[in-house]
Every structure is written in structure tokens, then in C-alpha cells.
Design a protein around this motif. Structure first.
Motif, short mmCIF file in Angstrom:
data_model
loop_
_atom_site.label_atom_id
_atom_site.label_comp_id
_atom_site.label_asym_id
_atom_site.label_seq_id
_atom_site.Cartn_x
_atom_site.Cartn_y
_atom_site.Cartn_z
N ALA A 160 18.23 0.47 7.95
CA ALA A 160 18.55 -0.60 8.91
C ALA A 160 17.57 -1.76 8.78
N VAL A 161 16.29 -1.46 8.57
CA VAL A 161 15.31 -2.53 8.38
C VAL A 161 15.60 -3.29 7.09
N SER A 162 15.96 -2.58 6.03
CA SER A 162 16.30 -3.23 4.77
C SER A 162 17.46 -4.21 4.95
N LYS A 163 18.49 -3.79 5.64
CA LYS A 163 19.64 -4.67 5.87
C LYS A 163 19.27 -5.84 6.77
N THR A 164 18.39 -5.58 7.74
CA THR A 164 17.94 -6.65 8.62
C THR A 164 17.21 -7.74 7.84
N LEU A 165 16.38 -7.33 6.90
CA LEU A 165 15.53 -8.28 6.17
C LEU A 165 16.21 -8.86 4.94
N HIS A 166 16.95 -8.04 4.21
CA HIS A 166 17.45 -8.44 2.90
C HIS A 166 18.95 -8.69 2.84
N GLY A 167 19.67 -8.25 3.85
CA GLY A 167 21.11 -8.38 3.83
C GLY A 167 21.58 -9.72 4.38
N PRO A 168 22.89 -9.91 4.40
CA PRO A 168 23.44 -11.15 4.96
C PRO A 168 23.30 -11.18 6.47
N LEU A 169 23.41 -12.36 7.03
CA LEU A 169 23.41 -12.53 8.49
C LEU A 169 24.80 -12.17 8.99
N THR A 170 24.93 -10.96 9.53
CA THR A 170 26.26 -10.44 9.85
C THR A 170 26.19 -9.42 10.97
N THR A 171 27.28 -9.31 11.72
CA THR A 171 27.35 -8.30 12.77
C THR A 171 27.48 -6.89 12.18
N GLU A 172 27.69 -6.78 10.86
CA GLU A 172 27.64 -5.45 10.25
C GLU A 172 26.23 -4.86 10.35
N CYS A 173 25.24 -5.73 10.50
CA CYS A 173 23.87 -5.34 10.85
C CYS A 173 23.42 -6.29 11.96
N PRO A 174 23.72 -5.98 13.21
CA PRO A 174 23.42 -6.92 14.30
C PRO A 174 21.98 -7.41 14.33
N ALA A 175 21.02 -6.56 13.91
CA ALA A 175 19.62 -6.97 13.94
C ALA A 175 19.30 -8.09 12.98
N SER A 176 20.19 -8.38 12.04
CA SER A 176 19.95 -9.50 11.13
C SER A 176 19.79 -10.82 11.87
N ILE A 177 20.35 -10.91 13.08
CA ILE A 177 20.25 -12.14 13.87
C ILE A 177 18.80 -12.46 14.21
N LEU A 178 17.92 -11.46 14.18
CA LEU A 178 16.52 -11.69 14.51
C LEU A 178 15.87 -12.66 13.52
N ARG A 179 16.42 -12.77 12.33
CA ARG A 179 15.86 -13.70 11.34
C ARG A 179 16.03 -15.16 11.76
N THR A 180 16.88 -15.41 12.75
CA THR A 180 17.13 -16.79 13.19
C THR A 180 16.28 -17.18 14.40
N HIS A 181 15.60 -16.21 15.01
CA HIS A 181 14.86 -16.49 16.24
C HIS A 181 13.56 -17.21 15.93
N ALA A 182 13.21 -18.17 16.78
CA ALA A 182 12.04 -19.00 16.52
C ALA A 182 10.72 -18.27 16.74
#
Length: 262
Positions: free
Chosen positions: A226-248
Motif C-alpha cells: 500500500a505504501v509503494s502504491k501511495t508513493l510510486h503509483g498513479p494518483l487514483t482512487t484504486e489507492c486512495p492514499a495516493s491523494i496524500l501526495r497532493t497535500h501541502a
């Protein structure tokens, strides 16, 4: 510099993915202590500028080290802090130890003298509770969110099938997917899958990321994918935590077991 900051463990690595700061620690206890030190410092700083702080807590075993360390930090004026939590099962007895409000009572709500603690109480009318809790959240800005990431990449109970990065709601009823439900069994919160509720009330993704600052604590090998997808995957709801990459202003704290690049 307060005592917690002075004793803060140093990460083995510190890197950035888009806007997300990621700190990786050699051990889970060090990760929890560092996150607690940062939260305490942020609390002290904000309480020096404004009368009150409002913060949201996640309930999960992954948060236990951080919460224990945070509760031990001296000198925080918790009487000026209002606490919320981010999700709750529908259908559990109010006295169930698996209920998130009860878990948080044990680990943080009952241990600190908060100005107020607002618990999600789905019964007897979950729809009415959603309206009530949304109104409480919107009385003033949420300053801090302390959260984790699920094995399926969820944040709060926004599992991939129901997560919506443009959700118009602040709080909603969701159906939990089987991966999420199995995680609750693996975390020893329930004896078997049949015992895990199928529905819950959760803060939505947009409601979470509107917080001024986010502290995300994710230990353990089971979270590595899950951390790998959060950090390295696309920004997508398939990994909801990926949205954290957009937070200031979000920091992700991981240990050597959850670090996909270790």
C-alpha cells in the motif's frame, strides 16, 4: 525546543514524493516517537497563535505507538484541543471493544483532558448522525489529522470501491470491501470475517485533506504494498492514499518493514 523535539529520533531516510514528505525509521517505536514529537511541536506552535486546536484521530493498532508517545509529552494544553475521530462501524454494540470510539477512549480520548471529544455514534439513526457530525466538523477548520493507510490503500474507511476524490459529502455511509474487513481480523480486532460489520460511517477523502496538516503513521510489512502504491503509483482512487501526495503539509512516517524502498 521542547523535550519531545529534543529527543526526537532521526529517520534513516527523508525524501519527498510530489508534495508528500516521507520519513523512514529503523524501528516502529522510533517512527511512533518521531511522529508524536512532530504532532506535539505542531500543537504547541498553533496553540501559541490561536485559542483552540481541532484534530481528527484514526483508530487502529498502527497508531498505538504514536498515541502512547503523544500522551506522554508534557506541557501541551489539551484543555484547548477538541478531538474527533474519522470512522465508526455500523451495527456494533456500543460496548464492543472493536468499536473505534472505544479504542480511542482507551488509547487517547480517556487519557488526555481534551476540551471536547466528539464521537461518531451511528445508532439509532446513521443518516441523522452524519448530518450532526458534518455540522460539528464544519463549525471551524480542522487543524490536524492523524491517520494511517489500510492494506488496500484506504484512508479512513474510504476503500477503493467507494473512495471519491471529489466527494461532495463530508461524512457518509460506506460498504466495506472484503480486503478491508479481513485486515480487521488480521489486526485481531475480530475473531473472523463474519464478525466484521459490512457498513461504516466515515469522513470522506475531501473532508480529510482539507485539514491544515496531516500526520500519517504506517508501520509493518503488511502495509508495504500500500505504501509503494501511495508513493510510486498513479494518483487514483484504486489507492486512495495516493491523494496524500497532493497535500501541502503531510508527512508520512514509515518503518523499515513498511518502506518499499528499504
Amino acid at each position: 525546543m521542547n523535550l519531545a523535539t529534543a529527543l526526537r529520533p532521526s529517520p534513516e531516510t527523508r525524501r519527498t514524493f510530489d508534495r508528500l514528505v516521507v520519513e523512514s525509521f529503523a524501528a516502529r517505536a522510533e517512527m511512533g516517537a518521531a511522529a508524536a514529537a512532530d504532532i506535539a511541536a505542531a500543537l504547541a506552535g498553533l496553540l501559541g497563535k490561536q485559542a483552540n486546536v481541532r484534530m481528527v484521530f484514526a483508530a487502529a493498532p498502527s497508531q498505538a505507538d504514536m498515541l502512547a508517545a503523544l500522551c506522554a509529552v508534557p506541557g501541551i494544553d489539551w484543555n484547548r484541543v477538541t478531538a474527533f475521530h474519522m470512522d465508526e462501524y455500523i451495527g456494533l454494540s456500543p460496548s464492543s471493544p472493536a468499536r473505534f470510539g472505544n479504542w480511542l477512549d482507551q488509547h487517547v480520548f480517556g487519557r488526555l483532558p481534551f476540551a471536547a471529544v466528539h464521537r461518531i455514534t451511528p445508532e439509532p439513526d446513521a443518516a441523522a448522525e452524519i448530518r450532526r457530525y458534518s455540522d460539528l466538523l464544519n463549525e471551524a477548520p480542522i487543524d490536524f489529522v492523524c491517520l494511517g493507510i489500510g492494506v488496500n490503500g484506504h484512508i479512513a474507511f474510504n476503500d477503493p470501491p467507494v473512495a471519491d476524490f471529489s466527494d461532495p459529502l463530508d461524512v457518509k455511509i460506506v460498504e466495506l470491501d472484503d480486503i478491508c474487513r479481513q485486515q480487521q481480523v488480521d489486526d485481531e480486532c475480530f475473531p473472523d470475517l463474519a464478525s466484521v460489520p459490512r457498513e461504516a460511517v466515515t469522513l470522506t477523502v475531501p473532508r480529510l485533506v482539507r485539514a491544515g496538516r496531516m500526520f500519517c503513521v504506517v508501520p509493518g510489512r503488511v502495509k508495504r504494498d500500500a505504501v509503494s502504491k501511495t508513493l510510486h503509483g498513479p494518483l487514483t482512487t484504486e489507492c486512495p492514499a495516493s491523494i496524500l501526495r497532493t497535500h501541502a503539509a503531510c508527512t508520512l512516517y514509515i518503518d523499515k518493514d513498511s518502506d518499499p524502498d528499504a
